[in-house]
Design an enzyme around this catalytic site. Structure first.
Site: not given
Ligand code: CP
Ligand code: NVA
Length: 309
Positions: A108, A135, A138, A227, A267, A293
């Protein structure tokens, strides 16, 4: 071996194979506890190395359970404890070590380019666990959830996104093209997808339309996605950005323009984009969505290892 970086670069038939495998695996382990192995332990002895340059709850836990259930194990690296983040070691050398010690790498990241750089130097698969521009794990899991709840292929459904043009939406757009479903995007004019994404939409035969009126975007929807307005990578004036999204808040009135049996997905984590009475209503399937997930990560891992049944 396969990488899993962006949905747009993965053949549609492979994405569908991942979903079919996830469905079979989920069904087969109904009576098993979280840490019990899937029959056949297909990733026995394999090590998944995870690294999070941004916060995570769900992605972290779902990959942990996924690799465990497949018979392998995982270690999570903290970037602030590596020489890499302090500038004392290159991505190239870090990637060589990851490849020698581990069998797959989940990243990540706060910069998309790092995925490309790591991929160049790794001899093991890399999985994008969220980047500023996408993402993918997801959204693939969300396609699974939609089909599970609606009991139909997503190509037969009207999908709506209400919210910012962010990483999650970019992956949803790629999914719309790969799985051929109708996607209506509702967002303020000045927060529409960027030119690169618009060109990608245009270049592909698509069923995507963009509205700056949330009511029009949700009309006839089977599923409404949302989101947070402010993403982790956003370096913006929060107050100003939030003010543009006021009329895009998902409340009961807005849900009323969608189909009667429309479901709400998010998400997570959430912000102020959805009213509590929608979020905690029967239409909201966010907890099922989050738990799925685990099942989809497992099939993504198997795809990466070239072991999809
Ligand atoms: N939806 C998601 O990716 O959650 P986290 O940021 O908690 O991993
Ligand atoms: N769009 C959000 C998704 C978190 C899972 C972010 O990038 O913070």
């Amino acid at each position: 071996m396969n990488h899993f970086i962006n949905l747009k670069d993965i053949p549609a038939k492979d994405l569908r194979k991942i979903l079919i495998d996830a469905k079979k695996r989920k069904k087969a382990r109904k009576k098993l506890n979280n840490l019990e192995n899937d029959v056949g332990v297909p990733l026995k002895g394999k090590l998944l190395i995870q690294m999070f340059e941004k916060s995570s709850l769900r992605t972290r836990l779902s990959f942990y359970l996924a690799i465990k259930q497949l018979g392998g194990s995982t270690i999570t690296l903290r970037p602030d404890e590596l020489h890499l983040s302090k500038g004392g070691e290159s991505i190239e050398d870090t990637a060589k070590i990851l490849s020698n010690f581990g069998n797959a790498f989940m990243l990540r990241t706060d910069r998309d380019i790092k995925l490309v750089e790591f991929k160049k130097h790794l001899s093991i698969p890399i999985i994008n666990g969220l980047s500023p521009s996408s993402h993918p794990t997801q959204i693939l899991s969300d396609v699974f959830t939609v089909e599970e709840i609606k009991k139909k292929p997503i190509s037969k459904l009207n999908i709506t996104w209400i919210g910012d043009s962010n990483n999650v939406l970019n992956s949803l757009i790629a999914a719309s093209i790969k799985f051929s479903f109708k996607l209506r995007i509702g967002c303020p004019k000045n927060y529409q997808p960027n030119q690169e994404i618009l060109n990608y939409i245009k270049k592909n035969e698509n069923k995507i339309s963009i509205y700056d009126d949330p009511k029009r975007a949700v009309t006839g929807a089977d599923v409404i996605f949302s989101d947070k307005v402010i993403s982790m990578n956003d370096k913006v004036n929060r107050y100003k950005k939030l003010s543009f999204f006021k009329k895009f808040k998902i409340n009961k009135k807005l849900m009323g323009f969608a189909k009667k049996n429309c479901i709400f997905l998010h998400c997570l984590p959430r912000g102020s984009e959805v009213d509590e009475d929608v979020f905690s209503s029967k239409k909201s399937k966010v907890w099922q969505q989050a738990l799925n997930r685990v099942h989809v990560q497992k099939s993504i891992l198997l795809y990466c290892f070239g072991k999809l049944r």
